[in-house]
Design a protein around this motif. Sequence first.
Motif, short mmCIF file in Angstrom:
data_model
loop_
_atom_site.label_atom_id
_atom_site.label_comp_id
_atom_site.label_asym_id
_atom_site.label_seq_id
_atom_site.Cartn_x
_atom_site.Cartn_y
_atom_site.Cartn_z
N ARG A 115 -55.52 -11.30 -0.58
CA ARG A 115 -54.63 -12.43 -0.30
C ARG A 115 -55.26 -13.24 0.84
O ARG A 115 -55.74 -12.68 1.83
CB ARG A 115 -53.27 -11.88 0.15
N ILE A 116 -55.27 -14.56 0.68
CA ILE A 116 -55.85 -15.44 1.70
C ILE A 116 -54.78 -16.43 2.13
O ILE A 116 -54.21 -17.13 1.30
CB ILE A 116 -57.09 -16.19 1.14
N VAL A 117 -54.52 -16.48 3.40
CA VAL A 117 -53.53 -17.40 3.96
C VAL A 117 -54.28 -18.61 4.50
O VAL A 117 -55.27 -18.47 5.23
CB VAL A 117 -52.71 -16.71 5.08
N LEU A 118 -53.79 -19.79 4.14
CA LEU A 118 -54.44 -21.04 4.55
C LEU A 118 -53.52 -21.83 5.48
O LEU A 118 -52.30 -21.79 5.33
CB LEU A 118 -54.76 -21.89 3.33
N HIS A 119 -54.13 -22.57 6.39
CA HIS A 119 -53.39 -23.46 7.28
C HIS A 119 -53.74 -24.90 6.89
O HIS A 119 -54.92 -25.29 6.91
CB HIS A 119 -53.79 -23.19 8.74
N LEU A 120 -52.73 -25.70 6.53
CA LEU A 120 -52.94 -27.09 6.16
C LEU A 120 -53.22 -27.91 7.41
O LEU A 120 -52.40 -27.97 8.33
CB LEU A 120 -51.72 -27.65 5.42
N LYS A 121 -54.40 -28.55 7.46
CA LYS A 121 -54.78 -29.38 8.60
C LYS A 121 -54.39 -30.85 8.40
O LYS A 121 -53.93 -31.50 9.32
CB LYS A 121 -56.29 -29.27 8.84
N LYS A 122 -54.61 -31.35 7.17
CA LYS A 122 -54.26 -32.75 6.87
C LYS A 122 -54.38 -32.97 5.39
O LYS A 122 -54.87 -32.10 4.65
CB LYS A 122 -55.15 -33.73 7.65
N THR A 123 -53.96 -34.14 4.94
CA THR A 123 -54.10 -34.53 3.54
C THR A 123 -54.63 -35.96 3.47
O THR A 123 -54.53 -36.72 4.45
CB THR A 123 -52.75 -34.47 2.77
N LYS A 124 -55.18 -36.31 2.34
CA LYS A 124 -55.66 -37.67 2.09
C LYS A 124 -55.35 -37.98 0.64
O LYS A 124 -55.79 -37.25 -0.25
CB LYS A 124 -57.16 -37.76 2.36
N THR A 125 -54.59 -39.04 0.38
CA THR A 125 -54.20 -39.39 -0.98
C THR A 125 -54.90 -40.67 -1.41
O THR A 125 -54.99 -41.64 -0.65
CB THR A 125 -52.66 -39.56 -1.08
N PHE A 126 -55.38 -40.66 -2.64
CA PHE A 126 -56.08 -41.81 -3.21
C PHE A 126 -55.16 -42.59 -4.13
O PHE A 126 -54.13 -42.09 -4.57
CB PHE A 126 -57.31 -41.32 -4.01
N GLY A 127 -55.55 -43.80 -4.44
CA GLY A 127 -54.77 -44.67 -5.32
C GLY A 127 -54.53 -44.06 -6.69
O GLY A 127 -53.52 -44.34 -7.34
N SER A 128 -55.43 -43.22 -7.16
CA SER A 128 -55.28 -42.57 -8.47
C SER A 128 -54.21 -41.49 -8.47
O SER A 128 -53.81 -41.01 -9.52
CB SER A 128 -56.61 -41.91 -8.87
N GLY A 129 -53.76 -41.11 -7.27
CA GLY A 129 -52.81 -40.00 -7.16
C GLY A 129 -53.48 -38.69 -6.79
O GLY A 129 -52.81 -37.71 -6.50
N ALA A 130 -54.81 -38.66 -6.83
CA ALA A 130 -55.53 -37.47 -6.38
C ALA A 130 -55.29 -37.29 -4.89
O ALA A 130 -55.21 -38.28 -4.14
CB ALA A 130 -57.03 -37.60 -6.67
N THR A 131 -55.16 -36.05 -4.46
CA THR A 131 -54.91 -35.75 -3.05
C THR A 131 -55.86 -34.67 -2.58
O THR A 131 -56.01 -33.63 -3.24
CB THR A 131 -53.46 -35.28 -2.83
N VAL A 132 -56.52 -34.91 -1.45
CA VAL A 132 -57.37 -33.90 -0.84
C VAL A 132 -56.52 -33.15 0.19
O VAL A 132 -55.90 -33.77 1.06
CB VAL A 132 -58.61 -34.50 -0.15
N PHE A 133 -56.49 -31.84 0.03
CA PHE A 133 -55.83 -30.96 0.99
C PHE A 133 -56.91 -30.30 1.83
O PHE A 133 -57.80 -29.65 1.28
CB PHE A 133 -54.99 -29.90 0.26
N TYR A 134 -56.83 -30.50 3.13
CA TYR A 134 -57.79 -29.91 4.06
C TYR A 134 -57.14 -28.64 4.63
O TYR A 134 -56.17 -28.72 5.36
CB TYR A 134 -58.09 -30.86 5.20
N TYR A 135 -57.70 -27.50 4.25
CA TYR A 135 -57.15 -26.22 4.67
C TYR A 135 -58.17 -25.45 5.51
O TYR A 135 -59.38 -25.54 5.28
CB TYR A 135 -56.84 -25.33 3.46
N GLU A 136 -57.65 -24.67 6.41
CA GLU A 136 -58.47 -23.75 7.19
C GLU A 136 -58.00 -22.33 6.85
O GLU A 136 -56.83 -22.02 7.05
CB GLU A 136 -58.27 -24.03 8.67
N PRO A 137 -58.88 -21.50 6.30
CA PRO A 137 -58.46 -20.12 6.01
C PRO A 137 -58.24 -19.36 7.32
O PRO A 137 -59.01 -19.51 8.26
CB PRO A 137 -59.64 -19.53 5.25
N ARG A 138 -57.19 -18.59 7.35
CA ARG A 138 -56.96 -17.73 8.52
C ARG A 138 -57.80 -16.48 8.32
O ARG A 138 -57.77 -15.87 7.26
CB ARG A 138 -55.49 -17.40 8.65
N LYS A 139 -58.55 -16.14 9.33
CA LYS A 139 -59.43 -14.97 9.25
C LYS A 139 -58.60 -13.70 9.23
O LYS A 139 -57.59 -13.61 9.91
CB LYS A 139 -60.41 -14.94 10.43
#
Length: 184
Positions: free
Chosen positions: A159-183
């Motif tokens: 199991r890997i727990v991620l921390h959401l740092k930020k998001t970026k959404t494009f006009g197409s509706g695609a969204t980049v999720f910037y995650y940092e895995p918790r060690k």
Amino acid sequence: MRKLIAAINMTLDGNCDHRAGIADDELHHHYTELLRHSDTVLYGRITYQLMESYWPDVVKNPTGNPSTDEFAVAMENISKVVFSHTLKHLDWESATLAKRDIEEEVLALRQQPGKDILVGSRSLIITLLNLHLIDEFQLCIQPIIAGKGLSLFENINDRIVLHLKKTKTFGSGATVFYYEPRKP
């Protein structure tokens, strides 16, 4: 120490086949900037061969689309390290075959001076996740349900727990999720 960033496109249902997404100008610009802020990209054989079969030709014969052509130049210029048990030589001038196993190679690359290191192959992302070596995920979720295809998160050991740092959404509706895995 250099940061290892896993950057990949996938559909809403987890398919990471490049043909399933939307490759518009905005997305090409996003990935061009990511390449410019990095100096190495890691590929497995399949992804390397896919990239090598297309982008060098775009550099030689530009499409006329600025975002596509700029991405091709950025891709041409970045150093590529390819992990393969079957390839004996590479034709792309900016690419080299890894000489060590993935863990040793990545640990050595991280110690060298330079910019961020990108991971652009599904198989390498899975391996590096299991080794707990990824520092950041940039998951670009396309607003598409593919219904079939390669799942990005197959064969994850723990199991890997991620921390959401930020998001970026494009006009197409695609969204980049910037995650940092918790060690662990």
